[in-house]
Motif scaffolding. Structure first.
Motif, PDB file in Angstrom:
ATOM      1  N   ARG A  60      41.813  35.031  33.843  1.00  0.00           N
ATOM      2  CA  ARG A  60      40.666  34.987  34.757  1.00  0.00           C
ATOM      3  C   ARG A  60      41.093  34.480  36.132  1.00  0.00           C
ATOM      4  O   ARG A  60      40.616  34.981  37.158  1.00  0.00           O
ATOM      5  CB  ARG A  60      39.555  34.126  34.178  1.00  0.00           C
ATOM      6  N   GLU A  61      41.971  33.498  36.160  1.00  0.00           N
ATOM      7  CA  GLU A  61      42.448  32.991  37.445  1.00  0.00           C
ATOM      8  C   GLU A  61      43.128  34.091  38.243  1.00  0.00           C
ATOM      9  O   GLU A  61      42.988  34.165  39.474  1.00  0.00           O
ATOM     10  CB  GLU A  61      43.413  31.826  37.216  1.00  0.00           C
ATOM     11  N   ALA A  62      43.859  34.964  37.549  1.00  0.00           N
ATOM     12  CA  ALA A  62      44.561  36.053  38.228  1.00  0.00           C
ATOM     13  C   ALA A  62      43.579  37.049  38.827  1.00  0.00           C
ATOM     14  O   ALA A  62      43.636  37.358  40.018  1.00  0.00           O
ATOM     15  CB  ALA A  62      45.514  36.751  37.247  1.00  0.00           C
ATOM     16  N   TRP A  63      42.665  37.582  38.008  1.00  0.00           N
ATOM     17  CA  TRP A  63      41.802  38.626  38.555  1.00  0.00           C
ATOM     18  C   TRP A  63      40.723  38.075  39.476  1.00  0.00           C
ATOM     19  O   TRP A  63      40.189  38.809  40.318  1.00  0.00           O
ATOM     20  CB  TRP A  63      41.249  39.533  37.478  1.00  0.00           C
ATOM     21  N   GLU A  64      40.408  36.789  39.368  1.00  0.00           N
ATOM     22  CA  GLU A  64      39.430  36.210  40.281  1.00  0.00           C
ATOM     23  C   GLU A  64      40.062  35.792  41.609  1.00  0.00           C
ATOM     24  O   GLU A  64      39.367  35.394  42.533  1.00  0.00           O
ATOM     25  CB  GLU A  64      38.737  35.017  39.630  1.00  0.00           C
TER      26      GLU A  64
END
Length: 311
Positions: A258-262
């Motif tokens: 989630r940190e990556a795509w957000e």
């Protein structure tokens, strides 16, 4: 919370500034070449990321006269249909408007995601190298897309289907391996695509996702071969892992995904995390399976397609 870098200001902006507030994603794609297809793909990933975060989305497509070809190739890549909207005006009181556009493209007021171009290289009709570069007056390129199959149209009347190309040939009659924008009767290339053959649309989708949306992508046979091998390996592994007892996605893995795509839709970081999970020795296979299935809700690569297939 999903934050994107506004190409106009260079500053990070919340893609969904109001909790449960509507975000309008408006795609500006005037042509039918591979770069315009990449614009739709980036918008598709944006919509998926917003929906995974619980944000309602209104997705629209504004384009030129080649929208029918673009929509057909987008459907082949698993890009969900966008509403047809030449003039949306003030919208429906959305909390945020995000425009997805080719690099350097002009858009109305609102946050802008600029998508870098795609360079397609491969053998041309005479055997020499062919390059997707030239554009016609409406901004589209006169080269085939390297998709491997006839496109499908939608007869439901919901705005997805478009009038037939100028040659009179319907999208369903397009020969297998010949992609949108290719029409020998009108002087456009009628060969099997800029890479000299049909390509699995999911392979092309992965190849286009391997670079960040603000970085140019080069498509050639080597890039597509690598994407094809990665998909085959991952699908086979997912099918094997599915035979083991299910385990939840580890919290730290879910957090990194989630940190990556957000973080400005950093899909390459998502792919790197999947590679890490693939090779993590202490992770149960059931957790690997659930991780790949979870990430595929964003990626749309059909990673669970081979479940139940013979070994």
């Amino acid at each position: 919370m999903l934050r994107i870098i506004d190409a106009h200001s260079g500053e990070p902006v919340d893609a969904a500034p109001a909790r449960r507030g509507l975000t309008r994603v408006e795609v500006h794609a005037p042509g039918s070449d591979t770069t315009n297809l990449r614009v739709l793909l980036v918008a598709d990933v944006l919509v998926r990321a917003l929906e995974l975060g619980g944000t309602p989305v209104w997705a629209l497509l504004t384009g030129g006269r080649r929208q029918a070809e673009l929509r057909a190739d987008a459907a082949a890549l698993g890009i969900r249909p966008f509403e047809d909207s030449p003039d949306v005006g003030a919208g429906l009181g959305e909390a945020q408007v995000v425009h997805v556009v080719t690099e350097g493209g002009a858009v109305p007021e609102g946050v802008r995601i600029a998508v870098a171009p795609v360079e397609v290289t491969g053998p041309g009709p005479s055997g020499g190298e062919r390059r997707e570069a030239g554009r016609s007056d409406d901004g589209s390129a006169d080269l085939d897309l390297p998709l491997g199959g006839a496109a499908e149209s939608d007869p439901s009347g919901d705005g997805f289907s478009e009038p037939s190309p100028p040659s009179g040939r319907t999208e369903e009659e397009r020969p297998v391996g010949q992609c949108a924008g290719s029409d020998p009767a009108n002087g456009q290339s009628g060969d099997s695509g800029p890479l000299g053959g049909g390509v699995d649309p999911t392979v092309l989708r992965l190849a286009l996702l391997t670079g960040h949306h603000n970085t140019p992508v080069r498509l050639d046979a080597g890039v597509l071969d690598e994407a094809r091998a990665t998909l085959a390996r991952w699908r086979g592994a997912v099918a094997r892992w599915a035979r083991q007892p299910s385990r939840p996605v580890p919290d730290e893995v879910r957090g990194r995904l989630r940190e990556a795509w957000e973080d400005d839709l950093d899909v390459p970081r998502v792919l790197d995390e999947l590679r890490r999970v693939e090779n993590e020795r202490d992770l149960p296979d059931g957790a690997r399976f659930e991780t790949y299935a979870y990430a595929d809700r964003l990626l749309g690569l059909e990673l669970t397609r081979d479940l139940g297939a013979p070994s």
